[in-house]
Design an enzyme around this catalytic site. Structure first.
Site, short mmCIF file in Angstrom:
data_model
loop_
_atom_site.label_atom_id
_atom_site.label_comp_id
_atom_site.label_asym_id
_atom_site.label_seq_id
_atom_site.Cartn_x
_atom_site.Cartn_y
_atom_site.Cartn_z
N THR A 27 99.16 -26.90 9.34
CA THR A 27 98.39 -27.60 10.36
C THR A 27 99.17 -28.84 10.78
O THR A 27 100.18 -29.20 10.18
CB THR A 27 97.01 -28.04 9.83
OG1 THR A 27 97.21 -29.00 8.80
CG2 THR A 27 96.22 -26.86 9.31
N LEU A 56 99.09 -29.98 5.00
CA LEU A 56 98.25 -30.97 5.67
C LEU A 56 99.11 -32.21 5.91
O LEU A 56 99.73 -32.73 4.98
CB LEU A 56 97.03 -31.32 4.84
CG LEU A 56 96.08 -30.17 4.50
CD1 LEU A 56 94.93 -30.66 3.63
CD2 LEU A 56 95.53 -29.52 5.77
N ILE A 82 101.78 -31.60 1.11
CA ILE A 82 101.73 -32.78 1.96
C ILE A 82 102.89 -32.75 2.95
O ILE A 82 104.06 -32.73 2.56
CB ILE A 82 101.77 -34.08 1.14
CG1 ILE A 82 100.56 -34.14 0.20
CG2 ILE A 82 101.80 -35.29 2.06
CD1 ILE A 82 99.22 -34.12 0.90
N LYS A 83 102.52 -32.76 4.21
CA LYS A 83 103.50 -32.73 5.29
C LYS A 83 103.83 -34.17 5.68
O LYS A 83 102.95 -34.94 6.06
CB LYS A 83 102.89 -31.98 6.48
CG LYS A 83 103.85 -31.22 7.36
CD LYS A 83 103.02 -30.43 8.37
CE LYS A 83 103.89 -29.62 9.28
NZ LYS A 83 103.06 -28.96 10.33
N VAL A 84 105.11 -34.53 5.58
CA VAL A 84 105.54 -35.88 5.93
C VAL A 84 106.59 -35.81 7.02
O VAL A 84 107.35 -34.84 7.09
CB VAL A 84 106.10 -36.65 4.71
CG1 VAL A 84 105.05 -36.77 3.62
CG2 VAL A 84 107.35 -35.97 4.17
#
Length: 219
Positions: A27, A56, A82-84
């Site tokens: 997402t 996310l 965790i998308k950074v």
């Protein structure tokens, strides 16, 4: 190669899951905002529906704030990644999150050096955006080839998720290059199983079958 769905629409996710096409999901803030409503409840439901990794994305730009967001996001489900963003602060956050056993997906990657830095930092995934490069008259899949070569040269465990997929050919080229995954919009994922010659052939078979006389069954 694993197929990830790039969506925050629950109906799309449910249908793709029914077809057995979803190994994970990504997402981003745009996708969640497009759906409106309670984004947190939606994200939690997505993590429940999808058994594979669910990326996310944090929306903060500072490392400390990214870490705080991540601390909350990982409570949504055991499969949260965790998308950074591919920034200096994003790179600072990756090893800290890794030390907490939290997988990261470094997004908005547009060069081999960005991917290399993410891998060195300990990212579980990197997401090169091929479609956006193609839109600038560059070769997005060449970027994937270069990243795969670098990772193989030095045995980095970081996996490559081909993102910003614009058509089925991107998916097949990703597979030919050995990418670990492609994250695919719902509309394009539905196109993967279709071909006009398949449709035409099926129509011919059924039309020819209809010309046969009905079978007479003996009592």
């Amino acid at each position: 190669m694993r197929l990830f769905l790039d969506s925050a629409n629950l109906s799309e996710i449910e249908h793709a899951l029914e077809l057995g096409m979803v190994d994970g999901l990504t997402t981003n803030p745009t996708l969640l905002a497009r759906e409106g409503g309670d984004w947190e409840g939606r994200a939690r439901e997505i993590c429940r529906m999808v058994k594979g990794p669910v990326s996310l994305e944090v929306t903060s730009l500072k490392c400390g704030e990214m870490l705080e967001e991540a601390r909350r996001l990982v409570t949504f489900g055991p499969n949260v990644v965790i998308k950074v963003p591919m920034t200096q602060d994003g790179l600072k956050a990756v090893p800290i999150l890794q030390s907490r056993d939290i997988d990261t997906n470094v997004t908005l990657v547009f060069s081999p050096m960005q991917a290399l830095l993410a891998a060195r930092a300990g990212a579980a995934y990197v997401s090169p955006f091929v479609g956006r490069l193609d839109a600038l008259a560059q070769n997005g899949m060449e970027l994937v080839r270069e990243i795969m070569t670098i990772f193989q040269n030095y045995n980095y465990p970081t996996q490559v998720i081909v993102a910003s997929v614009r058509h089925p050919r991107h998916v097949s080229e990703a597979a030919l290059l050995g990418a670990h995954a492609a994250t695919i919009p719902y509309k394009i994922m539905m196109q993967l199983a279709r071909h006009p010659l398949t449709d035409a052939g099926l129509e011919t078979f059924l039309n020819d079958w209809a010309k046969l006389p009905p079978i007479t069954r003996q009592a």
